[in-house]
Design a protein around this motif. Structure first.
Motif, mmCIF file in Angstrom:
data_model
loop_
_atom_site.group_PDB
_atom_site.id
_atom_site.type_symbol
_atom_site.label_atom_id
_atom_site.label_comp_id
_atom_site.label_asym_id
_atom_site.label_seq_id
_atom_site.Cartn_x
_atom_site.Cartn_y
_atom_site.Cartn_z
ATOM 1 N N HIS A 122 0.821 -1.219 0.000
ATOM 2 C CA HIS A 122 0.000 0.000 0.000
ATOM 3 C C HIS A 122 0.858 1.274 0.000
ATOM 4 C CE1 HIS A 122 -3.565 2.389 1.084
ATOM 5 N NE2 HIS A 122 -2.783 3.034 1.920
ATOM 6 N N HIS A 164 1.259 4.625 -2.502
ATOM 7 C CA HIS A 164 1.273 6.064 -2.187
ATOM 8 C C HIS A 164 2.539 6.721 -2.743
ATOM 9 C CE1 HIS A 164 -2.267 6.805 0.192
ATOM 10 N NE2 HIS A 164 -1.996 5.848 1.056
ATOM 11 N N SER A 169 0.350 9.425 6.118
ATOM 12 C CA SER A 169 -1.011 8.887 5.992
ATOM 13 C C SER A 169 -1.621 8.748 7.379
ATOM 14 C CB SER A 169 -0.956 7.542 5.280
ATOM 15 O OG SER A 169 -0.364 6.582 6.115
ATOM 16 N N ASP A 225 -6.418 7.138 -0.187
ATOM 17 C CA ASP A 225 -6.374 5.787 -0.761
ATOM 18 C C ASP A 225 -7.196 5.679 -2.054
ATOM 19 O OD1 ASP A 225 -4.862 5.231 1.398
ATOM 20 O OD2 ASP A 225 -6.400 4.105 2.471
ATOM 21 N N MET A 238 -3.273 4.116 -7.586
ATOM 22 C CA MET A 238 -1.878 4.018 -7.115
ATOM 23 C C MET A 238 -1.437 2.554 -7.029
ATOM 24 S SD MET A 238 -2.291 5.075 -3.101
ATOM 25 C CE MET A 238 -2.750 3.843 -1.855
HETATM 26 ZN ZN ZN Z 1 -3.154 4.984 2.469
#
Ligand code: ZN
Ligand code: KG4
Length: 348
Positions: free
Chosen positions: A118, A122, A143, A309, A313
């Motif tokens: 994840h 980003h 984040s 989110d 990405m």
């Molecule tokens: Zn995130």
């Protein structure tokens, strides 16, 4: 042959799906379509994300969103070459939904799947902008769950320079917002209220500002906000709330800006990439831009709507891994997820 990649993000409270096309050779992959469903309203009554509710909602949303992006891009399901999903970090149940759907689609279509980190998503999200960065750069990842400074030398080449020893910057925004009676998620609401306040009204701590390293600490901030809020006689008036919001934002932003500059100095790099939900914060953007312009440093951000989110990405990170020959897309469809997964543990 160009590769059509479906990206699926389900690590927390947003369901994101996107289609990215990776061209032959070294060209920058392009976003064809993306769709997002935020669960914010569903979790608002509880003051934070309820993991079980998050998982169940991802189940409801993923296939309709997939159909939506396919229709937007004018593509058929069978045209997808690779399915990328968030493997971690995040909420285990929520991650399992995305991984399960990705692998089921992959098995049904006979296409490979790829689990994506994840935070790598980003980190690489500014490559989706019209003015993508070049390697190497310093990345400020801010984040709801992470606050890290990384040295990035290429796809998969990430060295941790410093990180928070307790709360993340987004968490500091969210917890302070809660104390100010703002709803969930608090970051954007606190930022809005701060626009009406005086950032110098209250003196709040800047922990580890002069620690000499690149670590952060934000846990003390919420206590300072609470202490200040208790000093008000009775309920604070609108101006007091706005002043406290502005002072809180100023404290978080000052630490993030100063430590980013320190990281640039320490590495000798002239490029900064800001990614993660807090990267949407306007005060942070303005102050980073001003400080970096004075030093001749270029700052890159993801497009505003791709700071938080999203599936784009995840598809982008997969595309860049495929292009650089680093990805090992799988055809066995036996999946696992990694709720805790340090970014610098990612093999190049
Ligand atoms: Zn995130
Ligand atoms: O990257 P993200 O969407 O999710 C995680 O991976 O955690 O970041 C969410 C965080 C939340 O803490 C949210 O309050 C914060 O980003 N955030 C903001 C703003 N927009 C989102 N914080 C401050 N100002 C904003 N404009």
């Amino acid at each position: 042959m160009p590769t059509l990649i479906l990206g699926i993000e389900s690590s927390c409270d947003e369901t994101g799906v996107a289609l990215v096309r990776a061209p032959d050779g070294a060209g920058v992959p392009g976003l064809l379509a993306h769709a997002l469903h935020t669960q914010a309203a569903m979790h608002a009554d509880y003051g934070g994300v309820v993991p079980e509710l998050a998982s169940r909602d991802h189940i409801r949303r993923l296939l309709p969103l997939t159909n939506q992006v396919l229709a937007q891009a004018g593509q058929a399901l069978a045209a997808i070459d690779l399915i990328a999903y968030t493997r971690g970090p995040g909420l285990a149940g929520a991650l399992l939904v995305g991984a399960g759907v990705a692998c089921a689609l992959g098995a049904a279509l006979g296409r490979p799947v790829l689990g994506v980190h994840h935070l790598e998503g980003h980190l690489l999200s500014p490559f989706l902008s019209s003015d993508p960065p070049e390697f190497p750069f310093v990345a400020l990842l801010v984040s709801g769950g992470h606050t890290q400074l990384m040295r990035v030398d290429g796809v998969g080449r990430y060295a941790l320079l410093g990180e928070t020893i307790d709360d993340a910057a987004g968490e500091a925004f969210d917890k302070s917002a809660k104390l100010l009676g703002l709803g969930y998620p608090g970051g954007p609401a606190l930022a809005r209220l701060a626009g009406f306040g005086d950032p110098a009204a209250y003196k709040l701590p800047r922990p580890l500002l002069h620690s000499g390293d690149l670590d952060f600490s934000f846990a003390g901030l919420k206590t300072a906000v609470l202490t200040q809020a208790r000093k008000f006689e009775g309920a604070p008036c609108e101006q007091q709330r706005a002043d406290l919001a502005a002072s809180t934002q100023a404290a978080i932003v000052e630490v993030l800006v100063k430590k980013s500059l320190k990281a640039l100095e320490a590495t000798g790099l002239q490029r900064l990439v800001v990614a993660g939900g807090v990267g949407a914060n306007q005060a942070l953007r303005e102050q980073l831009d001003a400080a970096c312009a004075r030093r001749g440093v270029r700052v890159h951000y993801p497009e505003l709507h791709l700071c938080t989110d999203n599936g784009a990405m995840i598809a982008m990170a997969a595309a860049m891994r495929v292009q650089t020959g680093m990805a090992a897309p799988r055809l066995d469809y036996g999946f696992d997820v990694r709720p805790r997964w340090p970014l610098d543990a990612l093999a190049a």
